[in-house]
Write a protein that holds these residues in place. Structure first.
Motif, PDB file in Angstrom:
ATOM      1  N   UNK A 128       0.471  -1.247  -0.117  1.00 48.18           N
ATOM      2  CA  UNK A 128      -0.441   0.010  -0.045  1.00 48.18           C
ATOM      3  C   UNK A 128       1.155   1.328   0.160  1.00 48.18           C
ATOM      4  N   UNK A 129      -0.137   1.776  -0.920  1.00 51.03           N
ATOM      5  CA  UNK A 129       1.420   3.584  -1.442  1.00 51.03           C
ATOM      6  C   UNK A 129       0.527   4.600  -1.680  1.00 51.03           C
ATOM      7  N   UNK A 130       0.781   5.201  -0.466  1.00 45.01           N
ATOM      8  CA  UNK A 130       0.237   6.833  -0.092  1.00 45.01           C
ATOM      9  C   UNK A 130       1.127   7.868   0.267  1.00 45.01           C
ATOM     10  N   UNK A 131       0.747   8.532  -1.462  1.00 46.12           N
ATOM     11  CA  UNK A 131       1.552  10.013  -1.916  1.00 46.12           C
ATOM     12  C   UNK A 131       0.903  10.924  -1.681  1.00 46.12           C
ATOM     13  N   UNK A 132       1.319  12.550  -0.617  1.00 45.63           N
ATOM     14  CA  UNK A 132       0.448  13.325  -1.232  1.00 45.63           C
ATOM     15  C   UNK A 132       0.266  13.384   1.245  1.00 45.63           C
ATOM     16  N   UNK A 133       0.872  13.482   2.346  1.00 45.24           N
ATOM     17  CA  UNK A 133       0.047  13.055   3.363  1.00 45.24           C
ATOM     18  C   UNK A 133      -0.474  14.260   4.084  1.00 45.24           C
ATOM     19  N   UNK A 149       5.961  13.244   4.102  1.00 42.10           N
ATOM     20  CA  UNK A 149       5.543  12.940   2.442  1.00 42.10           C
ATOM     21  C   UNK A 149       4.329  12.147   1.798  1.00 42.10           C
ATOM     22  N   UNK A 150       4.816  10.697   2.627  1.00 40.35           N
ATOM     23  CA  UNK A 150       4.760   9.683   1.269  1.00 40.35           C
ATOM     24  C   UNK A 150       4.277   8.243   3.038  1.00 40.35           C
ATOM     25  N   UNK A 196      10.179  11.721   3.484  1.00 38.27           N
ATOM     26  CA  UNK A 196      10.014  13.509   4.098  1.00 38.27           C
ATOM     27  C   UNK A 196       9.513  14.075   2.877  1.00 38.27           C
ATOM     28  N   UNK A 197       9.269  14.968   3.575  1.00 45.30           N
ATOM     29  CA  UNK A 197       9.095  16.150   3.754  1.00 45.30           C
ATOM     30  C   UNK A 197      10.347  17.016   2.766  1.00 45.30           C
ATOM     31  N   UNK A 198      10.773  18.082   1.762  1.00 44.23           N
ATOM     32  CA  UNK A 198      11.801  18.505   1.764  1.00 44.23           C
ATOM     33  C   UNK A 198      11.815  19.555   3.121  1.00 44.23           C
ATOM     34  N   UNK A 199      12.884  18.864   3.003  1.00 45.33           N
ATOM     35  CA  UNK A 199      14.002  19.476   4.265  1.00 45.33           C
ATOM     36  C   UNK A 199      13.841  19.127   5.500  1.00 45.33           C
ATOM     37  N   UNK A 200      13.154  17.572   5.678  1.00 47.69           N
ATOM     38  CA  UNK A 200      12.720  17.010   7.182  1.00 47.69           C
ATOM     39  C   UNK A 200      12.851  15.268   7.254  1.00 47.69           C
ATOM     40  N   UNK A 201      13.824  15.122   6.456  1.00 53.25           N
ATOM     41  CA  UNK A 201      14.981  13.791   6.444  1.00 53.25           C
ATOM     42  C   UNK A 201      15.250  13.184   4.741  1.00 53.25           C
ATOM     43  N   UNK A 202      15.231  12.184   5.141  1.00 51.34           N
ATOM     44  CA  UNK A 202      15.410  10.824   3.760  1.00 51.34           C
ATOM     45  C   UNK A 202      14.038  11.464   2.672  1.00 51.34           C
ATOM     46  N   UNK A 203      15.264  11.714   1.273  1.00 53.36           N
ATOM     47  CA  UNK A 203      13.828  11.920   0.230  1.00 53.36           C
ATOM     48  C   UNK A 203      13.244  10.630  -0.892  1.00 53.36           C
ATOM     49  N   UNK A 250      13.343   3.244   5.567  1.00 55.81           N
ATOM     50  CA  UNK A 250      13.119   3.137   6.956  1.00 55.81           C
ATOM     51  C   UNK A 250      12.694   3.883   8.659  1.00 55.81           C
ATOM     52  N   UNK A 251      13.978   4.527   7.723  1.00 57.58           N
ATOM     53  CA  UNK A 251      14.257   5.715   8.640  1.00 57.58           C
ATOM     54  C   UNK A 251      12.680   6.676   8.781  1.00 57.58           C
ATOM     55  N   UNK A 252      12.775   7.323  10.159  1.00 57.54           N
ATOM     56  CA  UNK A 252      12.259   8.712  10.306  1.00 57.54           C
ATOM     57  C   UNK A 252      11.991   9.840   9.295  1.00 57.54           C
ATOM     58  N   UNK A 253      11.446  10.728   9.891  1.00 56.33           N
ATOM     59  CA  UNK A 253      11.327  11.616   9.215  1.00 56.33           C
ATOM     60  C   UNK A 253      11.405  13.057  10.544  1.00 56.33           C
ATOM     61  N   UNK A 254      12.264  14.237   9.993  1.00 56.26           N
ATOM     62  CA  UNK A 254      12.333  14.438  11.361  1.00 56.26           C
ATOM     63  C   UNK A 254      10.735  16.026  11.338  1.00 56.26           C
TER      64      UNK A 254
END
Length: 142
Positions: free
Chosen positions: A90-95, A101-102, A127-134, A138-142
């Protein structure tokens, strides 16, 4: 054809087959490598999923996702790598989240005694831009 060549050919074919079996068997763990394992019981309870058939789980995931603020796309796939295994992604983009972000979930099932059971669930995010991995990770966003 020379009997020695036939024997050598059969030997190399057998060796090749033996090498390929372990590589194929490692497919699931490799597919899991970039996912964070999550608690399956909690995941199912949060989404009120009580069915165990892969297609029914996929339908429930799609129908239970009511939050749509910022939503760009939803996608659910059900694949059957073997007759006894299934994988739902299941993939959801645009949270509607300021850091994530997804989100992607991977649900692996196995057929045992004519009943599907969930053997593993994992999660990835972008992650959203400038909030972590793009990329999916598996890592969490900031």
């Amino acid at each position: 054809m020379n009997q020695s060549i036939v024997k050598r050919s059969l030997f190399f074919l057998a060796v090749f087959a033996c090498i390929q079996i372990p590589i194929a068997a490692m497919g699931q763990p490799a597919a899991r490598s970039n996912y964070e394992a999550i608690n399956a019981k909690q995941f199912l309870a949060d989404r009120k999923i009580t069915v165990s058939n892969p297609k029914d789980i996929a339908a429930k995931l799609f129908s239970s996702d009511t939050e749509s603020e910022g939503r760009k796309s939803d996608q659910i796939s059900v694949e059957y790598p073997t007759r006894e295994t299934a994988v739902i992604v299941q993939t959801v983009v645009g949270l509607g989240d300021d850091s994530v972000a997804a989100m992607r979930h991977r649900i692996e099932l196995r057929l045992r005694q004519n009943k599907w059971e969930i053997v593993w669930i994992g999660r990835q995010s972008k992650c959203q831009p400038n909030r972590g991995h793009q990329d999916w990770a598996s890592g969490r966003c900031q």
